[in-house]
Design an enzyme around this catalytic site. Structure first.
Site, PDB file in Angstrom:
ATOM      1  N   CYS A 200     -29.026  13.510 -32.862  1.00 49.82           N
ATOM      2  CA  CYS A 200     -28.509  12.795 -31.687  1.00 49.82           C
ATOM      3  C   CYS A 200     -27.665  11.597 -32.093  1.00 49.82           C
ATOM      4  CB  CYS A 200     -29.662  12.330 -30.800  1.00 49.82           C
ATOM      5  SG  CYS A 200     -30.681  13.661 -30.154  1.00 49.82           S
TER       6      CYS A 200
ATOM      7  N   ARG B 173     -29.915  19.962 -25.480  1.00 52.12           N
ATOM      8  CA  ARG B 173     -28.578  19.354 -25.555  1.00 52.12           C
ATOM      9  C   ARG B 173     -27.675  20.025 -24.512  1.00 52.12           C
ATOM     10  NH1 ARG B 173     -28.972  16.463 -30.195  1.00 52.12           N
ATOM     11  NH2 ARG B 173     -30.510  17.257 -31.682  1.00 52.12           N
TER      12      ARG B 173
END
Length: 217
Positions: free
Chosen positions: A53, A130
């Site tokens: 991330c 995601r």
């Protein structure tokens, strides 16, 4: 995540993006007001202070100018507190020399994640996948992409996708496989015999068959 977290829904392409008001790293924002007049790239990441991330958020930030040129606003999200977001943003500035200049949604109760179908129990019951939502200025969802927890997104492909959507809208055409700006586009297939005759005689078309013609813009 709160026990009051709403059930996960799955918005579809063509739906109006669900509206919400929530705290972000840029203060409380209402999505419809933030999005007004712009495209929006709304994306979720599994958790703050995680390695994949961190690479994604900073890459979006480094390339924020490319999105701004396309009238696209960025908005990130995870099921973390505003305090965790602020601390992580500061940490990324220090370790990766990048400032996150777009709002990060502190969705600690999973409100927005539930609205947008970002929670996939088969992948994880505690964090979002995601997810990527491309939303146009009419606040209609134009594209949805899901990635697993362990593979980062390809920002080049997301930019290409936005270019394709905007080109298609502007010129009423379609974009073929692997298309990128400057390549030939697809002329929509004919719906009448008159349109078939027109394309058979059009010198500007690269005609492969009556239903498959390409042209330069």
């Amino acid at each position: 995540m709160s026990e009051e977290t709403p059930a996960t829904t799955m918005p579809r392409i063509g739906d109006i993006a669900p509206d919400f008001t929530i705290m972000t790293t840029q203060g409380e924002l209402t999505f419809s007001e933030y999005a007004e007049g712009s495209w929006v790239l709304l994306f979720s990441h599994p958790a703050d202070f995680t390695p994949v991330c961190s690479t994604e958020l900073t890459e979006f930030a480094r390339r924020s100018g490319e999105f701004a040129e396309r009238n696209v606003k960025l908005m990130g999200l995870s099921i973390d507190s505003i305090h965790a977001h602020v601390a992580w943003v500061e940490n990324l500035k220090q370790i990766l020399d990048t400032e996150i200049d777009y709002p990060m949604i502190a969705d600690h109760q999973g409100k927005v994640a539930g609205l947008y179908g970002m929670l996939h129990p088969g992948e994880s019951t505690t964090v979002t996948v995601r997810a990527v939502f491309v939303i146009d200025p009419e606040q209609k969802i134009r594209a949805i992409i899901y990635y697993p927890l362990n593979v980062g997104r390809n920002v080049d492909e997301i930019v290409r996708l936005i270019d394709g959507l905007q080109t298609s809208d502007k010129h009423s055409v379609a974009c073929p496989v692997n298309w990128k700006p400057g390549d030939k586009v697809i002329v929509p297939p004919p719906k009448t015999m008159a349109e078939v005759a027109e394309r058979n005689s059009n010198k500007d078309y690269e005609r492969l068959d009556f239903y498959l013609c390409r042209k330069s813009l």
